[in-house]
Design a protein around this motif. Structure first.
Motif, PDB file in Angstrom:
ATOM      1  N   ARG A   1      12.882   5.407 -93.858  1.00 15.17           N
ATOM      2  CA  ARG A   1      13.753   6.035 -92.863  1.00 15.17           C
ATOM      3  C   ARG A   1      14.260   5.027 -91.841  1.00 15.17           C
ATOM      4  O   ARG A   1      15.363   5.166 -91.304  1.00 15.17           O
ATOM      5  CB  ARG A   1      13.009   7.164 -92.135  1.00 15.17           C
ATOM      6  CG  ARG A   1      12.741   8.400 -92.965  1.00 15.17           C
ATOM      7  CD  ARG A   1      12.319   9.580 -92.096  1.00 15.17           C
ATOM      8  NE  ARG A   1      11.092   9.366 -91.349  1.00 15.17           N
ATOM      9  CZ  ARG A   1       9.870   9.638 -91.799  1.00 15.17           C
ATOM     10  NH1 ARG A   1       9.708  10.129 -93.032  1.00 15.17           N
ATOM     11  NH2 ARG A   1       8.808   9.430 -91.051  1.00 15.17           N
TER      12      ARG A   1
ATOM     13  N   ARG B   1      16.360  10.745 -94.628  1.00 16.44           N
ATOM     14  CA  ARG B   1      16.616  11.216 -93.262  1.00 16.44           C
ATOM     15  C   ARG B   1      17.294  12.582 -93.283  1.00 16.44           C
ATOM     16  O   ARG B   1      18.114  12.869 -94.155  1.00 16.44           O
ATOM     17  CB  ARG B   1      17.488  10.202 -92.504  1.00 16.44           C
ATOM     18  CG  ARG B   1      16.784   8.895 -92.198  1.00 16.44           C
ATOM     19  CD  ARG B   1      17.718   7.935 -91.458  1.00 16.44           C
ATOM     20  NE  ARG B   1      18.776   7.446 -92.327  1.00 16.44           N
ATOM     21  CZ  ARG B   1      18.697   6.323 -93.054  1.00 16.44           C
ATOM     22  NH1 ARG B   1      17.603   5.578 -93.005  1.00 16.44           N
ATOM     23  NH2 ARG B   1      19.700   5.950 -93.825  1.00 16.44           N
TER      24      ARG B   1
ATOM     25  N   ASP C   1      10.867  13.424 -89.887  1.00 17.28           N
ATOM     26  CA  ASP C   1      11.900  12.516 -89.389  1.00 17.28           C
ATOM     27  C   ASP C   1      11.907  12.519 -87.858  1.00 17.28           C
ATOM     28  O   ASP C   1      12.274  13.502 -87.220  1.00 17.28           O
ATOM     29  CB  ASP C   1      13.258  12.959 -89.929  1.00 17.28           C
ATOM     30  CG  ASP C   1      14.394  12.001 -89.575  1.00 17.28           C
ATOM     31  OD1 ASP C   1      14.168  11.082 -88.767  1.00 17.28           O
ATOM     32  OD2 ASP C   1      15.500  12.181 -90.107  1.00 17.28           O
TER      33      ASP C   1
END
Length: 431
Positions: free
Chosen positions: A40, A67, A346
């Motif tokens: 990420r 993401r 995330d």
């Protein structure tokens, strides 16, 4: 743009972090997410080797989409990213994926038509009946679970509690005979976790997968045929009769829907129940907060159960045309794997995503997908089951101790196969 992005897929270098092989998926969720967190943090998408396959294939690899914002973009643009070429990270002919996933491997407008056909069967009357059945089943299942806990030996949470309500719900909804429920339940669980060696070796996996598919598909087609001959006041009869723009579902299509409902509709709720229960025991302060006002707080708590569990790890798409995602050039035909397990941790989309927090509001999780046309059709049913089951369970459960969970070894489902639980104070030597 990274120069490597423009290289032909067959010569493009695979990322140094391997998320394709069985060794990676044998790690626990937290260890895997440490790797996803590193992905990420990198700019753009990352290119990875194809997963080990039981079918011959020529796939060169896939783009990992980790993401939330990128998954949302892909999910909401079916004109650019198709489901029609397959939705599995594992290389598998789309001709085999389609009958096992029904309209998940379709794009609008075909997908829209089938989704409307299924939705048309869920009339307000059907929904009220389903809710009444779920409430009664939840009370009975919790009674049985608490009776099991009164014994001296630990009980398996999954077998005694988690797996019972979703399969009973599916069975009641579409009319599966009681004598067939265990066979159908096993087939559904085995299909969803078929990459686990407990079900079949790599060499036997394709045959095993298809045999379980046949059990579920045949159950659906046979039941649909019976309801056409002799309709009842149940969901299967409503599905058989549903019509949108002059279209009705064939028995073969209803069989495919049965596979989807029995596998996805069963296993996802089962796994969320297990993960949610474990989290409440692991984080007692959260449980105490919930118990202060469960009627008002359970709705939000269920959303956190789903985010925390993320029972479906991924789905895939393929680029329809040359395009760009997060600054990365993606060529027509290339596979992109949308990792919901990563999206639900995330940091750019969620505050403190590694903390189990029942007060989380808002909670923009991707437990039901990344939005768009394929947002989970059964989300309302999953939420209803979880809310009614924990409503029955929370005020009555004694203090318990959990043993180590045994996880499903899978790149598709974040699942718990077994997890011992016993009353606090009972003799652990009786295990």
């Amino acid at each position: 743009m990274n120069p490597a992005d423009s290289a032909p897929a067959t010569t493009r270098r695979f990322h140094r972090l391997d998320i394709s092989g069985p060794a990676f998926w044998a790690r626990d969720f937290a260890a895997r997410d440490e790797v996803f967190a590193r992905l990420r943090a990198e700019p753009g998408l990352t290119w990875h080797a194809p997963a080990p396959a039981v079918f011959p294939h020529s796939e060169p690899g896939f783009w990992a989409v980790t993401r939330q914002r990128d998954i949302a973009h892909i999910s909401r643009h079916p004109d650019l990213f198709t489901s029609g070429l397959g939705i599995s990270m594992d290389p598998m002919p789309v001709e085999l994926q389609r009958p096992t996933t029904f309209f998940l491997t379709m794009d609008p407008p075909q997908h829209t038509r089938y989704r409307r056909l299924i939705s048309a069967a869920f009339t307000p009357k059907q929904v009220r009946r389903i809710e009444s059945q779920i409430r009664a089943n939840a009370a009975e299942i919790v009674d049985e679970f608490l009776a099991d806990l009164r014994g001296e030996r630990p009980v398996d949470l999954v077998d005694s509690l988690s797996r019972k309500l979703p399969m009973r719900t599916v069975s009641d909804m579409i009319g599966i005979d009681r004598a067939d429920r265990e066979t159908v339940a096993y087939a559904a669980e085995a299909m969803f976790g078929s990459t686990d060696e407990e079900y079949a070796s790599l060499e036997d996996r394709a045959d095993f997968f298809m045999s379980q598919f046949t059990i579920l598909h045949s159950a659906g087609t046979e039941l649909a045929a019976r309801r056409r001959r002799a309709p009842r006041d149940d969901l299967m009869s409503a599905i058989v009769a549903a019509e949108v723009d002059g279209h009705r579902l064939t028995d073969e299509e209803i069989g495919a829907f049965m596979v989807l409902l029995a596998s996805a509709g069963n296993d996802t709720t089962k796994q969320t129940t297990s993960h949610g229960f474990k989290a409440l025991i692991d984080y007692p302060a959260q449980r105490e907060w919930l118990l202060e006002d469960p009627a008002a707080r359970l709705g939000g708590a269920v959303e956190e159960f789903i985010r925390w569990a993320t029972p479906v790890v991924h789905f895939a798409r393929h680029a329809v045309t040359d395009t760009e995602v997060a600054g990365t050039r993606v060529r027509a035909g290339e596979k992109l794997v949308l990792f919901y397990c990563s999206a639900n941790r995330d940091e750019a989309a969620l505050d403190a995503p590694h903390i189990f927090d029942l007060t989380r509001d808002p909670n923009p999780h991707f437990g039901f997908g990344g939005g768009g046309a394929h947002f989970c059709l059964g989300a309302w049913l999953a939420r209803m089951q979880l809310r009614l089951l924990f409503h029955e369970l929370l005020p009555r459960i004694p203090e318990v101790v959990l043993g180590d969970p045994e996880y499903v070894h899978s790149d598709f489902v974040h699942g718990i196969k077994r997890m011992p639980v016993r009353r606090a104070g009972s003799d652990p030597r009786s295990r």
